[in-house]
Design a protein around this motif. Structure first.
Motif, PDB file in Angstrom:
ATOM      1  N   THR A 194       9.501  35.654 -16.627  1.00  0.00           N
ATOM      2  CA  THR A 194       9.688  35.973 -18.045  1.00  0.00           C
ATOM      3  C   THR A 194       9.027  37.306 -18.382  1.00  0.00           C
ATOM      4  O   THR A 194       9.623  38.174 -19.033  1.00  0.00           O
ATOM      5  CB  THR A 194       9.097  34.859 -18.930  1.00  0.00           C
ATOM      6  OG1 THR A 194       9.607  33.604 -18.511  1.00  0.00           O
ATOM      7  CG2 THR A 194       9.440  35.098 -20.388  1.00  0.00           C
ATOM      8  N   ASN A 198      10.448  41.052 -19.486  1.00  0.00           N
ATOM      9  CA  ASN A 198       9.857  41.794 -20.613  1.00  0.00           C
ATOM     10  C   ASN A 198       9.473  43.214 -20.196  1.00  0.00           C
ATOM     11  O   ASN A 198       9.684  44.173 -20.944  1.00  0.00           O
ATOM     12  CB  ASN A 198       8.624  41.065 -21.146  1.00  0.00           C
ATOM     13  CG  ASN A 198       8.955  39.770 -21.869  1.00  0.00           C
ATOM     14  OD1 ASN A 198      10.120  39.522 -22.209  1.00  0.00           O
ATOM     15  ND2 ASN A 198       7.953  38.936 -22.098  1.00  0.00           N
ATOM     16  N   ASP A 228      17.667  31.696 -15.685  1.00  0.00           N
ATOM     17  CA  ASP A 228      16.811  31.713 -16.874  1.00  0.00           C
ATOM     18  C   ASP A 228      16.369  33.137 -17.221  1.00  0.00           C
ATOM     19  O   ASP A 228      16.174  33.466 -18.402  1.00  0.00           O
ATOM     20  CB  ASP A 228      15.588  30.823 -16.654  1.00  0.00           C
ATOM     21  CG  ASP A 228      15.938  29.333 -16.705  1.00  0.00           C
ATOM     22  OD1 ASP A 228      17.064  29.004 -17.137  1.00  0.00           O
ATOM     23  OD2 ASP A 228      15.089  28.517 -16.294  1.00  0.00           O
ATOM     24  N   HIS A 232      16.847  34.887 -20.745  1.00  0.00           N
ATOM     25  CA  HIS A 232      15.730  35.494 -21.481  1.00  0.00           C
ATOM     26  C   HIS A 232      16.088  36.914 -21.909  1.00  0.00           C
ATOM     27  O   HIS A 232      15.779  37.308 -23.049  1.00  0.00           O
ATOM     28  CB  HIS A 232      14.477  35.501 -20.619  1.00  0.00           C
ATOM     29  CG  HIS A 232      13.279  36.072 -21.309  1.00  0.00           C
ATOM     30  ND1 HIS A 232      12.709  35.499 -22.426  1.00  0.00           N
ATOM     31  CD2 HIS A 232      12.550  37.195 -21.057  1.00  0.00           C
ATOM     32  CE1 HIS A 232      11.677  36.220 -22.823  1.00  0.00           C
ATOM     33  NE2 HIS A 232      11.569  37.256 -22.009  1.00  0.00           N
TER      34      HIS A 232
END
Length: 265
Positions: A194, A198, A228, A232
């Protein structure tokens, strides 16, 4: 072990993990097998999974080959020597027939090579220390940043200092954990997928390859992580970066099709 080939056809090697043995087999079919190769290795750090392939690198045993090692560590030669002491390996470093040179480099120092390649490094948050490498050629950029723990606070700190990671054509970035697992392994020196996404969005990179997968994860879980990661990125309302799950022998072309610029994690 990652190999980067410049437009001129010169090879630059990032780290010496077990993949280096396979690379050595390939190189033995060319100049390295005849003792006419000059090879350059850039070491992120010397945790065992990043150097244990070197004793099995056949070109290192061929007289006439010249090997250059680059690292911010002042004792990089001693560390390679130690790995091949008689307690651990039958052939000491000095018994390998190639000529070896060890170069200490400093973060912020740009190394320029005759084929136009420019390489510099950046310190990363990891137990014992590690560095990212940035390789630039003809306006294109590849960044290799494995074994790093990126957090929100750390991002704010490094973004305030410089733009080492920004606008990379390809960023290979540590993404070992799920977000939940990263919370339970704070200060272990690795990043969640994740946070890796970012980072890719924040730094406006074009392509992001998720790497250094958790060894305990099955392929099915890695596939879920990849899906995923795409979700995201969508939630973050960003079209870039393109996201890849790094696998053995994967190859990327960085720059115009006419060149030979590749990076293979």
């Amino acid at each position: 072990c990652v190999g980067v080939t410049s437009a001129a056809g010169n090879l630059y090697v990032l780290d010496c993990g077990t993949g280096l043995r396979i690379l050595g087999e390939e190189l033995m079919k060319g100049d390295a097998g005849r003792g006419g190769a000059e090879l350059r290795f850039f070491i992120t750090h010397t945790h065992w999974d990043h150097i244990q392939g070197f004793p099995f690198f056949k070109p290192a045993y061929v007289p006439g080959n010249t090997l250059h090692f680059y690292s911010p560590l002042s004792d990089i030669r001693d560390r390679f020597n130690y790995q091949q002491e008689a307690r651990f390996f039958p052939a000491p470093l000095d018994a390998m027939g190639s000529t070896k040179h060890f170069h200490q480099i400093r973060p912020g120092e740009v190394m320029r090579f005759d084929d136009g390649i420019e390489i510099d490094c950046y310190p990363l948050k990891h137990p014992g220390g590690s560095v990212a490498y940035r390789i630039r050629e003809q306006g294109h950029t590849f960044v290799f940043a494995t074994d790093a723990e990126f957090t929100g606070d750390y991002l704010e700190k490094i973004d305030a200092q410089d733009s080492f990671f920004e606008h990379a054509d390809l960023l290979v970035l540590d993404s070992q954990y799920t977000l939940d697992e990263s919370f339970s392994k704070f200060d272990w020196g690795h990043t969640s997928y994740t946070m890796a996404v970012n980072c890719g969005i924040r730094w406006k990179v074009k392509n992001l390859a998720l790497t250094h997968h958790e060894p305990a994860y099955l392929d099915q879980k890695l596939t879920t992580i990849y899906r995923d990661a795409l979700k995201h990125r969508k939630l973050m309302k960003s079209a870039l970066p393109n996201i890849f799950l790094a696998t053995e022998q994967m190859s990327f072309q960085v720059g115009p099709p006419a060149g030979r610029r590749t990076a293979s994690p």
